[in-house]
Design a protein around this motif. Structure first.
Motif, short mmCIF file in Angstrom:
data_model
loop_
_atom_site.label_atom_id
_atom_site.label_comp_id
_atom_site.label_asym_id
_atom_site.label_seq_id
_atom_site.Cartn_x
_atom_site.Cartn_y
_atom_site.Cartn_z
N TYR A 1 48.61 32.84 50.11
CA TYR A 1 48.94 33.30 48.76
C TYR A 1 47.76 33.05 47.82
N HIS B 1 44.98 35.48 48.51
CA HIS B 1 45.38 36.82 48.09
C HIS B 1 45.30 36.96 46.58
N THR B 2 45.77 35.94 45.88
CA THR B 2 45.74 36.00 44.42
C THR B 2 44.30 35.98 43.91
N ASP C 1 42.21 39.17 42.96
CA ASP C 1 42.23 39.72 41.60
C ASP C 1 40.92 39.41 40.88
N GLU D 1 37.73 41.77 39.84
CA GLU D 1 37.25 41.78 38.46
C GLU D 1 35.74 41.55 38.41
N ILE E 1 45.78 43.10 32.33
CA ILE E 1 44.35 43.05 32.67
C ILE E 1 44.10 43.43 34.13
N ARG F 1 45.41 42.24 36.93
CA ARG F 1 45.51 41.27 38.01
C ARG F 1 46.90 41.37 38.63
N ILE F 2 47.06 42.44 39.41
CA ILE F 2 48.39 42.75 39.94
C ILE F 2 48.85 41.66 40.89
N ARG F 3 47.92 41.19 41.72
CA ARG F 3 48.32 40.21 42.74
C ARG F 3 48.86 38.95 42.09
N SER F 4 48.17 38.52 41.05
CA SER F 4 48.63 37.31 40.37
C SER F 4 49.98 37.55 39.72
N ALA F 5 50.14 38.73 39.14
CA ALA F 5 51.41 39.06 38.51
C ALA F 5 52.54 39.02 39.52
N PHE G 1 52.60 37.33 42.20
CA PHE G 1 52.82 35.95 42.65
C PHE G 1 53.73 35.20 41.66
N LYS H 1 57.15 36.39 42.10
CA LYS H 1 57.85 35.81 43.25
C LYS H 1 58.48 34.47 42.87
#
Lengths: 139, 930
Positions: free
Chosen positions: A30, A33-34, A37, A41, B143, B145-149, B151, B154
Motif C-alpha cells: 500500500y 502504491h501510494t 502519486d 507528480e 491535486i 493523487r488518486i492513489r492516496s485518495a 487509500f 479504504k
C-alpha cells in the motif's frame, strides 16, 4: 538499510517488490502504491527539463512516522521505490543515491538478458541477491 | 516546501527516550497538525492555500490517520460503543491534554476543542472523523493523487464497516479495487477483495458476493484455508434450495476455471452426416478443493456452410490439422497487468490486384480485431463489475453431466453425432452448479467443426504421370461412396471402345478405406467383359468410405502418318532441319479415349477421358552415295521407360516389285533406352530406271524392357512414309586450286574454284516441266547454281551465281570457273554449291524463293560471265534473263527458282577440305567484298 525495494513498470504495475519483515508485506505494498502519486507528480514536474540534465533520483517522496520512502526513475519511466526505516539516521542522501544506482545497474543487467521479456515480473536470482544485500537482515 | 517532513523530523527527535501513555503522542500530533494548518489558513488567502494543497495535504492526511487511531484506541469506532476500559483511557488522555491555552480559549473553533469534542462521544467522533476524511480525499483528488485518495477511502470504508453501514463502504472499496486492478497490484487487490466480499455478504448481493468469492477462492495470495472457506461459500450456496427454481446466477468462468485446450476427434474436425465427433477439453480448475459440477455444456452455433469445398473428400485428405488441438491463451494469471488484458493484434496481409493485368494495385495490413483494441478503456477496465454475462440459449448444446473437477487440469470429453450438414461454431462454455452457472461468454480463438454430406463420386486416374499407348497401363479407380451404401451386386458398367482394351486378370483386389484413410478391408473384385460392356462388381462398402482398385488398360498404338516434316527433311540443309525438329518436339503424340461408366448411384453415365501418349517418334530420311540410295528410319523413344524393339521391317507398299530393300542392320532385337533413338538403314535397289517412288511401311514390335512376359500380345508400332524422285540426275563437283605458281592456297590470295555439273541420266519423266526447251537435236533445261559460304571462310569474288543451260542427256557436263579468296588459314571446308531449277516467269508453279531473296541474287541481272559459256541455245535464255531483269523493275512476274529434290543432286565434294596456309602479313589483311 532498506526494508522494502520495489521496481514498478512504466504502466505502474509492480515488476518486483520485496520487503522485510514479510508479515507487513501488505502495508508496504500500500505504501509503495501510494507513493506512486508523488512519483508521478515529480516526473510531470520534471518533464520540462532537458533530457540530459534530468536527474534520475527523485529524492524523498514522503515520510511517515516510521519510514522514509525514496524514489528513482529511469529514462524508460521504470520507477524504483525504496522504503527505509526512519530510525536509521545514519543513512544519508548519498548512500540512498548509490543504492539506487546499484539497483539500476542490476536492473539493466536483467533487461540485457535475452530470455527476459520486458514487462514480465523480474525473477532473476542475481537481482534478488543484490536486493537482499541491500535489505536489513531482520532476525 | 512541504510541512510534513520538517514536522516529522521534529517529532522523531522529541519522541526519543520519552515514555508516554498510549495515545498521548497521537493527541499531540493531531493537535500540532491542526494548529499548523490553522496558522496557515490564518495568514494566507484562499487562492494561496489552494495552490499549496500539495504541501498541506500531507498534514491533513496525517491528522486523519491520528484521529482514526485515537478512535480505535478509545473504542469509539466499535458497534457497541466504548467499554469501561476505553472510557478510562479516554479520561486519561483528556486529562493529559491539560487546559486550553488562553489565546484560543475564547474562539469557537480550535484544535483543542475539536479533539476534546471528538473524544467525548461516539457521534461527535464520527462527525469529526468524516469531516477530516472527506476533506482529505477531496484535496487528494483535486491535486490528482488518486492513489492516496483511494487509500484514505479504504480507511473510511473500514470505519463504515465497523459502524455497520456496508452500503457506504462498498463505494470506497469498489473504487480502490478498480484502481488496484487497473494497475495490477496483486496483494492490495486480494486484501480489498476480501473486505469487499464481507461487505457484499452483509449487503446480501448474492451474485456479486459469489463472484468475489470465486475470485478469492482462486487467489493464490491467500492461504489454503481462506481459499477453501470461500470455495465452500459457493458450494453451500449452490446446494441450497432456492425459492425460485428458474432463477440462475450467471458468473464468469475465468475465476472458477480456465479452458486450456480443446481437441477434436477426428483431428480435422470434419465429420460426415451420421458420424461421431468427440470434443475433448482440458479445463484447469482454480478451486482449492474438488468441485462436483452437475453439468458442463458447450453452446454451439449452427450455420449452413456455404463454402462447399471444405466438405469434399479432397479437402478431407489434404487439410489435416496437426493433432486437431486448439490451445487457448492463458488468462492473465497472478499479475493482471493492464497491457496483457488487451488481446493480441490479429493482423493479416491484403493484396489487391488489378483485374486486367494482375499487377499489384494496393497492399496493406488489416487488423482483424480493431473493435477489441480500440474500445474505450473505461469499459475495458471494468473487470470487476458484473458485466452482463449473457447465457446464450441455442438449440445445439454439447453436454456432459456430473463431472468432478479436481484442482488443476481436468479432461472432459463430449460426444456428439452429427446430424445436419453445416458449420458448428463453439460459442460458450458453461459449468453449472445448481443455480450457479459459470459461463465463458466467448471461446476465443473461434473453434468450429463441420458436418458434411457428400454425393458419391467416381474418379479414374492413371498411376503414372501419363499413360503410354501400346503397352498395358495401370489405371486407379476410386469410388467415394459419400452418403450411398454400396451393396453386394452393385457394379460399374464400362462401355468398351475398340481402340482401348480393359485387361482382366484373374486376381483383382479392391481395398476399402474409411473416411480417415484407414484401411478397413479388402475384397476380391470380379470383372466381366462382354463385347460392349465391361462390368466391375463392387464389394459392399458402408457410406463415407473409399473403394480403390486398379485395372490394366491397353490402348492400341495408332499409326501416325509421315507428317509434313518428312517432306522438308533432306532439303539443302538436312542437318539444320533435323536439329530444329528435334528441339521442337519433345512432347509425345497423344490420343484421347472417352469411356462412359454407368454407376449404380446415378442414372447418368460418367464420362472419363483417358489420354494415351505414343512413346515413340519416328522420322525417315533418304541418303545418297552417288547413284546408290539408302533409306534411314530413326525411332526415338520419348518415354521414361526402356523398350525392347524386335522384328523391324520395312516393306515397299503397292505392286512395286521393281524396288528391293536390303537391310544393313543385322540385330533383330534392339534395346532403346529412355530418351534415346535407334536408327535402321536399308539400301534401296531397283531393277528398272528410273525407279518408281517408294511407299515405305515400317513396323517394329516393342515391349517394355523391364517386363519379361506380357499377358497379351502387343501390336507392332507402324510408320508410313513416301520418298519421291530420289534418282540422282546431277552430280556436282567443286574443286579449289591454288593460284598458278603456288603450291598451296594462301589467305588473301585469289584461288580458282571450279564447279563441274554433270548430268547422269537421259531425259526422264521428271524433267518434263517449263524449264525444258527443245532444240534441233537435244533437249536442254536451265539450272541455276549458287556458291554460298555460310561460315564466311571464303570470299567469293565476282559473281557467285549464274544460270546454265544443261543439255538433257547423260554425261553432259558444265564447268563454271570463279575466283574465291580464303579468309582464314587451316583446313577449310569448300563453299556450298547449290543447284536450282530455273523456271521462266510464266510458270504457274509456286515460287520457291520470294522476291527478296531474288533481289539478293544480284548476279542474275548482269550475268556477263555466264554468256561466255553459253552456247547458241542459251542466247535466248540470256535474253530472257535480261527481260527478267527489266520486268523485275516494272514489278511484273519474275523468273522463279525451284529447289531440286534432295535425291536428284549428289554433291561429290561435300565434306572436302582444302589446306590454306597463312600469308606472311595476314594481320594487315583487308578484304572488301562487294
Amino acid at each position: 538499510m532498506a526494508v522494502c525495494v520495489a521496481v514498478i513498470a512504466k504502466e505502474n504495475y509492480p515488476l518486483y517488490i520485496r520487503s522485510v519483515p514479510t508479515e507487513s508485506e501488505l502495508k508496504f505494498h500500500y505504501m509503495v502504491h501510494t507513493s506512486l502519486d508523488v512519483v508521478d507528480e515529480k516526473i510531470s514536474a520534471m518533464g520540462k527539463a532537458l533530457v540530459d540534465q534530468r536527474e534520475l533520483y527523485l529524492g524523498l517522496l514522503y515520510p511517515t512516522e516510521d519510514y522514509k520512502v525514496y524514489g528513482y526513475v529511469t529514462n524508460s519511466k521504470v520507477k524504483f521505490v525504496m522504503v527505509v526505516d526512519s530510525s536509521n539516521t545514519a543513512l544519508r542522501d548519498n548512500e540512498i543515491r548509490s543504492m539506487f544506482r546499484k539497483l539500476h545497474n542490476s536492473y539493466t543487467d536483467v533487461m540485457c538478458n535475452p530470455f527476459y521479456n520486458p514487462g514480465d515480473r523480474i525473477q532473476s536470482r542475481a537481482f534478488d541477491s543484490m536486493v537482499t544485500s541491500m535489505m536489513v537482515q531482520v532476525c | 516546501m512541504s510541512w510534513t517532513p520538517c514536522f516529522l523530523s521534529m517529532l522523531s527527535t522529541l519522541v526519543l527516550g520519552v515514555s508516554v501513555p498510549p495515545g498521548a503522542l497521537d493527541c499531540w500530533v493531531f493537535l500540532s497538525c491542526l494548529e499548523v494548518l490553522q496558522r496557515i489558513e490564518g495568514c494566507c488567502d484562499r487562492a494561496q492555500i489552494d495552490s499549496n494543497i500539495a504541501h498541506t495535504v500531507g498534514l491533513w492526511s496525517y491528522a486523519t490517520e491520528k484521529l482514526k487511531s485515537l478512535g480505535y484506541l478509545c473504542g469509539l469506532v466499535s458497534e457497541k460503543g466504548p467499554n469501561s476500559e476505553d472510557l478510562n483511557r479516554t479520561v486519561d488522555l483528556l486529562a493529559g491534554l491539560g487546559a486550553e491555552r488562553p489565546e484560543t480559549a475564547n474562539t469557537a473553533q480550535s484544535p483543542y476543542k475539536k479533539l476534546k469534542e471528538a473524544l467525548s462521544s461516539v457521534e461527535a467522533f464520527e462527525k469529526h472523523y468524516l469531516d477530516l476524511s472527506h476533506a482529505t480525499i477531496e484535496m487528494y483528488t483535486s491535486i490528482g493523487r488518486i492513489r492516496s485518495a483511494k487509500f484514505v477511502g479504504k480507511d473510511l470504508a473500514e470505519f463504515y464497516m465497523r459502524k455497520k453501514s456496508p452500503q457506504k463502504a462498498e463505494v470506497y472499496l469498489q473504487g480502490a479495487l478498480k484502481n488496484y486492478l487497473a494497475e495490477g497490484w496483486a496483494l492490495p487487490v486480494t486484501h480489498t477483495r476480501k473486505q469487499l466480499a464481507e461487505c457484499q455478504k452483509r449487503l446480501g448481493q448474492i451474485e456479486n458476493y459469489l463472484q468475489t468469492s470465486s475470485l478469492l477462492a482462486s487467489d493464490c495470495h491467500l492461504t489454503e484455508e481462506e481459499r477453501e472457506s470461500f470455495c465452500r461459500e459457493i458450494l453451500s450456496f449452490a446446494s441450497r434450495q432456492t425459492d425460485s427454481p428458474g432463477h440462475k446466477i450467471v458468473l464468469p468462468l475465468h475465476s472458477f476455471a480456465h479452458l486450456r485446450d480443446l481437441r477434436f476427434t477426428p483431428p480435422n474436425a470434419v465429420v460426415h452426416v451420421g458420424g461421431v465427433l468427440s470434443v475433448e477439453i482440458t479445463v484447469c480448475s482454480q478451486m482449492p478443493v474438488p468441485v462436483q459440477v452437475e453439468q458442463i455444456a458447450i453452446h454451439v452455433h449452427f450455420s449452413i456452410e456455404k463454402n462447399n469445398y471444405r466438405k469434399t473428400a479432397e479437402w478431407l485428405t489434404k487439410h489435416r490439422a496437426a493433432g486437431g488441438l486448439v490451445s487457448f491463451p492463458a488468462e492473465a494469471a497472478p499479475c493482471p497487468a493492464p497491457q496483457s488484458s488487451l488481446p493480441a493484434l490479429e493482423l493479416c496481409e491484403m493484396f489487391e490486384r488489378s483485374p486486367s493485368d494482375n499487377s499489384l494495385n494496393t497492399t496493406g495490413i488489416i487488423c482483424k480485431n480493431v473493435h477489441m483494441l480500440l474500445r474505450r478503456q473505461e469499459s475495458g477496465a471494468a473487470l470487476e463489475a458484473s458485466t452482463g454475462v449473457a447465457l446464450e440459449d441455442g438449440a445445439h448444446v454439447l453436454k456432459c453431466t456430473s463431472v468432478t473437477l479436481e484442482p488443476g487440469a481436468n479432461t472432459i470429453t463430449f460426444q456428439t453425432q452429427a446430424k445436419e450438414p453445416g458449420t458448428y461454431t463453439l460459442r460458450q462454455l458453461c459449468a453449472s452448479l445448481g443455480p450457479v452457472c459459470f459461463v465463458l461468454p466467448h471461446i476465443h480463438p473461434p473453434v468450429q467443426y463441420d458436418v458434411y454430406s457428400q454425393e458419391p463420386q467416381l474418379r479414374v486416374e492413371p498411376l503414372a504421370d501419363s499413360l503410354l499407348a501400346g503397352i498395358p497401363q495401370k489405371v486407379k479407380f476410386t469410388v467415394t461412396t459419400g452418403h450411398y451404401t454400396v451393396k453386394n451386386g452393385d457394379s460399374l458398367q464400362l462401355s468398351n471402345i475398340e481402340a482401348m482394351l480393359i485387361l482382366c486378370h484373374a486376381e483383382n483386389r479392391a481395398v476399402i478405406y474409411s473416411n480417415t484413410r484407414e484401411k478397413a478391408s479388402d475384397a476380391a473384385l470380379r470383372v466381366q467383359s462382354s463385347d460392349k460392356v465391361t462390368s466391375i462388381s463392387l464389394p459392399a462398402a458402408p457410406a463415407y468410405h473409399l473403394i480403390e482398385f486398379e485395372l490394366d488398360v491397353l490402348s492400341l498404338p495408332s499409326a501416325p502418318a509421315a507428317g509434313g516434316e518428312s517432306a522438308v527433311l533432306g532439303t539443302t540443309e538436312p542437318h539444320w532441319k533435323h536439329r530444329d525438329t528435334q528441339k521442337a518436339s519433345h512432347s509425345m503424340a497423344t490420343t484421347d479415349h472417352r469411356v462412359s461408366i454407368d454407376c449404380p448411384w446415378s442414372i447418368y453415365s460418367t464420362v472419363i477421358a483417358l489420354t494415351f501418349s505414343m512413346p515413340f517418334r519416328t522420322t525417315h530420311s533418304l541418303l545418297s552415295a552417288g547413284t546408290r540410295k539408302y533409306v534411314q528410319v530413326c525411332v526415338q523413344n520419348l518415354s521414361e521407360l526402356d523398350f525392347q524393339l524386335s522384328d523391324s521391317n520395312l516393306v515397299a507398299a503397292g505392286d512395286s516389285s521393281d524396288l528391293r530393300l536390303v537391310p544393313l542392320h543385322t540385330d533383330s532385337q534392339q534395346h532403346v533406352r529412355s530418351e534415346q533413338a535407334v536408327f535402321f538403314v536399308w539400301e534401296l535397289k531397283w531393277t528398272r530406271e528410273p525407279p518408281p517412288p517408294l511407299h515405305g511401311q515400317f513396323s517394329v514390335g516393342f515391349s517394355p524392357a523391364s517386363e519379361q512376359r506380357l499377358p497379351v500380345s502387343l501390336k507392332p508400332y507402324t510408320y508410313e512414309f513416301q520418298v519421291d524422285s530420289f534418282f540422282t540426275l546431277y552430280s556436282v563437283t567443286a574443286e579449289i586450286s591454288p593460284p598458278p605458281g603456288a603450291e598451296l592456297c594462301k589467305t588473301g590470295a585469289l584461288c580458282s574454284l571450279e564447279v563441274t555439273i554433270t548430268r547422269l541420266a537421259d531425259l526422264l519423266e521428271v524433267d518434263k516441266d517449263e524449264a525444258l526447251t527443245e532444240s534441233e537435236e537435244y533437249f536442254s533445261t536451265k539450272l541455276m547454281y549458287e556458291v554460298v559460304d555460310n561460315s564466311s571462310n571464303w570470299a567469293v569474288c565476282g559473281k557467285s551465281s549464274g544460270v546454265v543451260s544443261m543439255p538433257v542427256c547423260a554425261r553432259a557436263t558444265h564447268r563454271v570457273h570463279m575466283e574465291v579468296m580464303p579468309l582464314f588459314a587451316g583446313y577449310l571446308p569448300l563453299p556450298d554449291v547449290r543447284l536450282f531449277k530455273y523456271l521462266p516467269h510464266h510458270s504457274a508453279h509456286s515460287s520457291q524463293l520470294d522476291a527478296d531473296s531474288w533481289i539478293e541474287n544480284d548476279g542474275l541481272s548482269v550475268d556477263k560471265h555466264v554468256d561466255e559459256q553459253l552456247d547458241s541455245s542459251s542466247i535466248r535464255s540470256r535474253g530472257s534473263g535480261h527481260s527478267a531483269a527489266s520486268s523485275e523493275h516494272k514489278g511484273l512476274p519474275m523468273p522463279r527458282l525451284q529447289a531440286l529434290p534432295p535425291g536428284q543432286v549428289f554433291n561429290c565434294s561435300a565434306g572436302t577440305q582444302v589446306l590454306v596456309v597463312p600469308s606472311k602479313d595476314d594481320h594487315v589483311l583487308e578484304v572488301s567484298v562487294t
